[in-house]
Design an enzyme around this catalytic site. Structure first.
Site, PDB file in Angstrom:
ATOM      1  N   SER A  40      28.072  32.349   7.380  1.00 21.67           N
ATOM      2  CA  SER A  40      27.291  32.979   6.309  1.00 21.67           C
ATOM      3  C   SER A  40      26.678  34.248   6.890  1.00 21.67           C
ATOM      4  CB  SER A  40      26.213  32.026   5.780  1.00 21.67           C
ATOM      5  OG  SER A  40      25.220  31.781   6.746  1.00 21.67           O
ATOM      6  N   HIS A 154      28.088  25.659   5.352  1.00 20.29           N
ATOM      7  CA  HIS A 154      28.340  24.856   6.554  1.00 20.29           C
ATOM      8  C   HIS A 154      28.755  23.413   6.264  1.00 20.29           C
ATOM      9  CE1 HIS A 154      25.466  27.772   8.897  1.00 20.29           C
ATOM     10  NE2 HIS A 154      26.633  28.314   8.600  1.00 20.29           N
ATOM     11  N   GLU A 163      20.337  25.021   5.515  1.00 23.96           N
ATOM     12  CA  GLU A 163      19.798  24.342   6.701  1.00 23.96           C
ATOM     13  C   GLU A 163      18.421  23.727   6.457  1.00 23.96           C
ATOM     14  OE1 GLU A 163      19.901  27.102  10.022  1.00 23.96           O
ATOM     15  OE2 GLU A 163      21.848  27.876   9.358  1.00 23.96           O
ATOM     16  N   GLU A 204      27.010  22.517  11.925  1.00 21.34           N
ATOM     17  CA  GLU A 204      25.991  22.634  12.968  1.00 21.34           C
ATOM     18  C   GLU A 204      25.489  21.268  13.427  1.00 21.34           C
ATOM     19  OE1 GLU A 204      23.051  25.555  11.810  1.00 21.34           O
ATOM     20  OE2 GLU A 204      24.519  27.172  12.012  1.00 21.34           O
ATOM     21  N   ASP A 242      16.424  27.119   6.107  1.00 18.28           N
ATOM     22  CA  ASP A 242      17.222  28.335   5.946  1.00 18.28           C
ATOM     23  C   ASP A 242      18.126  28.125   4.736  1.00 18.28           C
ATOM     24  OD1 ASP A 242      18.759  30.563   5.954  1.00 18.28           O
ATOM     25  OD2 ASP A 242      19.754  30.189   7.863  1.00 18.28           O
ATOM     26  N   GLU A 284      13.591  30.857   6.200  1.00 20.04           N
ATOM     27  CA  GLU A 284      14.473  31.975   6.568  1.00 20.04           C
ATOM     28  C   GLU A 284      15.385  32.278   5.385  1.00 20.04           C
ATOM     29  OE1 GLU A 284      16.868  30.821   9.935  1.00 20.04           O
ATOM     30  OE2 GLU A 284      18.481  32.158   9.350  1.00 20.04           O
ATOM     31  N   ASP A 311      17.176  37.112   8.169  1.00 17.90           N
ATOM     32  CA  ASP A 311      18.406  36.930   8.960  1.00 17.90           C
ATOM     33  C   ASP A 311      19.499  37.835   8.394  1.00 17.90           C
ATOM     34  OD1 ASP A 311      20.728  36.091  10.213  1.00 17.90           O
ATOM     35  OD2 ASP A 311      20.787  34.123   9.260  1.00 17.90           O
ATOM     36  N   LYS A 336      20.253  37.034  16.624  1.00 14.53           N
ATOM     37  CA  LYS A 336      21.594  36.589  16.994  1.00 14.53           C
ATOM     38  C   LYS A 336      22.304  37.724  17.717  1.00 14.53           C
ATOM     39  CE  LYS A 336      22.257  33.767  12.783  1.00 14.53           C
ATOM     40  NZ  LYS A 336      22.589  33.921  11.337  1.00 14.53           N
ATOM     41  N   HIS A 364      21.690  30.385  17.520  1.00 10.62           N
ATOM     42  CA  HIS A 364      23.130  30.196  17.682  1.00 10.62           C
ATOM     43  C   HIS A 364      23.841  30.719  16.440  1.00 10.62           C
ATOM     44  CE1 HIS A 364      23.213  26.262  15.148  1.00 10.62           C
ATOM     45  NE2 HIS A 364      22.359  27.136  14.682  1.00 10.62           N
ATOM     46  N   ARG A 365      25.168  30.554  16.364  1.00  9.49           N
ATOM     47  CA  ARG A 365      25.915  30.757  15.132  1.00  9.49           C
ATOM     48  C   ARG A 365      26.543  29.418  14.749  1.00  9.49           C
ATOM     49  NH1 ARG A 365      25.986  36.209  13.312  1.00  9.49           N
ATOM     50  NH2 ARG A 365      26.245  35.063  11.361  1.00  9.49           N
ATOM     51  N   LYS A 387      16.717  28.081  17.363  1.00 11.07           N
ATOM     52  CA  LYS A 387      17.471  27.101  16.569  1.00 11.07           C
ATOM     53  C   LYS A 387      18.888  27.104  17.084  1.00 11.07           C
ATOM     54  CE  LYS A 387      19.229  29.609  12.469  1.00 11.07           C
ATOM     55  NZ  LYS A 387      19.339  29.609  11.005  1.00 11.07           N
TER      56      LYS A 387
END
Ligand code: PGA
Ligand code: ZN
Length: 418
Positions: A40, A154, A163, A204, A242, A284, A311, A336, A364-365, A387
């Site tokens: 994303s 995700h 998230e 994730e 998120d 986020e 983000d 990131k 992270h991604r 995170k």
């Protein structure tokens, strides 16, 4: 002096190709770095170069980016007397020649940048977290934000929010924080199973049950925190969201959540009600990356109460973040490395946030490798937050385990958010 530079096309945690960069220095140090990859993504992120050859990985191959490291970038860097990381990062930017690393690929450039930082630290005899330059925030161990429930881009479930994270803000140490994350994760799994829900995982490592209403998920996570013996809230285990709202923003500017069409102001009031009813301390990407006015109203409405993090709208880009700060958007930035494409520019983005009083969370991604660079980055910069997914799946726990290791070898490092 860099004596060797090469790359390989390897797989990330989602089975998509990414780069592993290997770099050697005169004196014998040789290290590697694995490049992360998002799903994303913000539209203004630095360009991740994909081959587009449908015969390989459905177009997702990175052979061109690998070749760029092996030929053009290696030719430019190997043998040259570059004394600092910043010099090398600048040299690669100049070689690329575009404003967003579109020619050589941000995935190629960031891999070299990460490998060089790691090699220089090793050559100096220092762990990466002790070598990376700071900018006025003293080093500290970050609060880990565990993404225990996945939706959006995700996971294949009907959940629009991406998230749901549990953050042990009240934990006394890194190791205890990781333990809380694991215990809440286990309690949540038990609850989901008891309710007849799937305990399969998203990208994730969080669970991806067939739930669609964000508030239903929040209630379940609060119950899991209590089940695990922790206090829901900032003194114990709090929740961060998120939603990644750009992903469910419609062409007409509305937001579609569980089949309902909501305006920006509806979304803002929905978040305000969630903050009233649940122990949420950070949101986020609550609104879409283009919803400039909505973001300003969201910041006015909730910015005094909780952390509002950019983000997709910030892209770890120093220039974009500076503009957002003057516009009164958000009070925090997600960080990131591959969104901007070099370690130097990432540190610059964080320094800009710090000077403006914006907090930062290293991230992270969704597509990852076992590389633990971001654990050291979070410690070195003293941002106090990270995170890196659920406390499950090797590529996620590698980062948390690295933090436990850093904590154990550096007992004087403080733990927690700033
Ligand atoms: P991504 O998601 O890595 O798929 O972009 C992470 C995020 O949105 O924070
Ligand atoms: Zn995000």
């Amino acid at each position: 002096t860099i004596t060797h530079l090469s790359a390989l096309e390897i797989l990330d945690s989602r089975s998509r190709p990414t780069l592993q960069v290997t770099l050697g220095l005169a004196g014998g140090v040789t290290v590697s770095a694995g490049v992360p990859s998002g799903a994303s993504t913000g539209t203004r992120e630095a360009v991740e170069l994909r081959d587009g050859d449908p015969a390989r990985f459905s177009g997702g191959g990175v052979a061109t980016a690998v070749n760029n490291v092996n030929t053009e970038i290696a030719d430019h860097l190997v043998g040259r007397n570059l004394t600092t990381l910043a010099e090398a990062d600048e040299a690669m930017q100049g070689l690329d020649g575009t404003p967003n690393k579109a020619r050589l690929g941000a995935n190629a450039i960031v891999g070299v940048s990460m490998a060089l930082a790691r090699a220089l630290a090793t050559a100096d005899g220092k762990p990466l977290h002790a070598w990376l330059p700071g900018f006025g925030q003293a080093p500290r161990l970050p609060v880990p934000c565990f993404n225990v429930l996945n939706g959006g881009a995700h996971a294949p479930n009907p959940l629009d929010f991406q998230e749901f994270m549990v953050c042990p803000l009240g934990a006394p140490s890194m190791a205890e924080a990781v333990r809380s994350g694991a215990e809440v994760y286990a309690a949540l799994k038990k609850r989901l199973a008891a309710g007849g829900h799937s305990t399969g995982l998203g990208d994730e490592g969080g669970f991806a049950p067939n739930l669609a209403e964000p508030e239903e998920v929040l209630a379940m996570i609060v119950a899991a925190i209590t089940d695990a013996g922790y206090t829901p809230g900032t003194t114990g285990v709090a929740i961060a969201l998120d939603p990644a709202a750009s992903e469910f923003r419609q062409g007409d500017g509305s937001y579609r959540v569980n089949g309902q069409s909501l305006s920006s102001d509806d979304m803002i009031e929905r978040y305000a009600a969630m903050v009233d009813a649940y122990p949420i301390w950070s949101i986020e990407d609550g609104l879409g990356e283009d919803d400039h006015d909505g973001w300003q109203r969201l910041t006015t409405r909730l910015g005094e109460r909780i952390q509002l993090m950019g983000d997709d709208n910030f892209c770890t880009n120093p220039a974009i973040i500076s503009e957002a700060i003057s516009d009164g958007i958000a009070n925090s930035a997600l960080i990131k490395l591959n969104q901007i494409g070099s370690v130097t520019e990432t540190l610059e983005a964080m320094a800009i946030c710090h000077r403006a009083g914006y907090t930062q969370m290293v991230s992270h991604r969704s597509g990852e490798t076992p590389d633990t660079f971001i654990a050291d980055l979070a410690v070195a910069t003293g941002c106090g937050q990270i995170k890196t997914g659920a406390p499950a799946r090797g590529e996620r726990v590698a980062k948390y385990n690295r933090l436990i290791e850093i904590a154990a070898s550096n007992p004087a490092l403080p733990f927690g958010r700033v």
